[in-house]
Write a protein that holds these residues in place. Sequence first.
Motif, PDB file in Angstrom:
ATOM      1  N   CYS A   1       2.578  -6.947   6.440  1.00  0.00           N
ATOM      2  CA  CYS A   1       2.710  -5.913   6.002  1.00  0.00           C
ATOM      3  C   CYS A   1       3.316  -5.221   4.409  1.00  0.00           C
ATOM      4  O   CYS A   1       2.990  -5.196   3.685  1.00  0.00           O
TER       5      CYS A   1
ATOM      6  N   SER B   1       2.578   0.636   8.653  1.00  0.00           N
ATOM      7  CA  SER B   1       1.255   0.458   8.588  1.00  0.00           C
ATOM      8  C   SER B   1       1.474  -0.704  10.092  1.00  0.00           C
ATOM      9  O   SER B   1       0.531  -0.384  10.558  1.00  0.00           O
TER      10      SER B   1
ATOM     11  N   THR C   1      -3.665  -2.091   7.613  1.00  0.00           N
ATOM     12  CA  THR C   1      -2.595  -2.051   9.284  1.00  0.00           C
ATOM     13  C   THR C   1      -3.769  -3.230  10.001  1.00  0.00           C
ATOM     14  O   THR C   1      -3.537  -3.644  11.662  1.00  0.00           O
TER      15      THR C   1
END
Length: 472
Positions: free
Chosen positions: A407, A136, A395
């Motif tokens: 993330c 991500s 993201t």
Amino acid sequence: MESENNYKYGIKSVFAQSLALAGTYFIQIGLGIEMICSTIIIGALTGTNRVKNETLTLTSEEQSWFGSLLFLFTPVGSVVSSVMLGWLGHNRCMIITNIPYIASQIMFYYADNVRTLYACSILMGMSVGYSGGPCSAYIGEVCEPKLRGTLMSATNVFYYVGSLIFTLIYAITLNWRLTVLISLSVPAINIVVLLLTPHSPMWLLAKGKPDKAQRTLSKLRGWVSHDKCSNEFSDMIVYTSDAYKAVPSDASDETDETSSWGQLLHPEVYRPFRLLMIYLFFANLLSGIQYGPYLVEVFTTFGAPVNVEFTIAFSVFLAILGGTTTVLSVNKLGKRFLTLFTLSICSTCYVLIGLIGIYWTDSKPITSWIVLILFLITTFMSSYGIMPIGWVLLTEIFPMKSRNITCSFCTALGYVMTFFMIRYYPEFCTFVQFYNTFTIFGTAGLFGCVYFYYFLPETENKSLQEISEFFK
């Protein structure tokens, strides 16, 4: 940061960024295989579809544990990757992701007891969790704003491609051990691809390598000159400088401004964190995650006269179509519209499945096809909107300094949420009855539509800096 409209690149830029993301796409293929493994194996070891001459069997309790353990142990991989990501970089972390994956598939092939199946599920969970943060963060930092949503959505397509490949191989061979053995080719190829993948320019800047970062950015934007991407590179320098401010000389004076963990208490971090957790909850609930390991039983309960194995493969094919449609339309329609549209459709279909299954019982040959079609519609619609967009938001919406941690942390919590949904679905189904689960989940989804109407911002075509400013 300047608007993305100031970044003028051609078709070569799209190709270069797609090429750089090849490693993450192969990881998604592997994740699709890992996620569908339990569905195929549970179906092969239980019920009327049980494979002949198979010594292994699974009770209902063992099915729920085997199908859910993967999601319980994703936080372990996420925590490890969050610690190692800043040190090793995205590429090396993504390579490491393949190690537990390879080990799990080899163990599956030789498994002769339930404990080995549990161990394989745990290893796959660690692999899935470890991959979330690096993939991500890498996609968010490599892609230019106008392509970020499209290219991130493409990962969802490759995820379902992995599931489709696995289900088709099994539908043809009807040998789940041979199927997992063939799937070992995916991580092998992935490691080779990742060895050739460039580091993120932002990561290189954070490591004090501006010259290498500029050369990498030039390649990622279509092998252009430094002058061509100078505006974006200058913005990256400002963005990374703001994210990694110098630590005061007096260590005792260090504040949460200089700490990745301390920033978790800032509005620009905890507000998107709260939004994303709610988003992942409704995305999981209305995409059929809880039904995933039990799809063979679900389709059998619907009662339509179909080949279950190929129906599962067809549902994955629909998911690929949905993901592909996302790639083609997200830039024009935006993530907010797609979220509201697909969540409302999925919620309505779930409510209809529940009501038809409970109250329209005198025309089973007809209703069995109706509920199956409605379920397949939700498969397409969820893969078109709510599922891929949830991971795209991951993201985008966090500041750079806290991105590696957030993330990984959000990925971990998302999978823990999935664990509880899958692990306790059989008990919940027994308590409220099979078709009532659809009515309950669908009604909850309608409330989710109301929430996102008021609180979900549009992030498409916005720079990371603009998105971060929105949450302050």
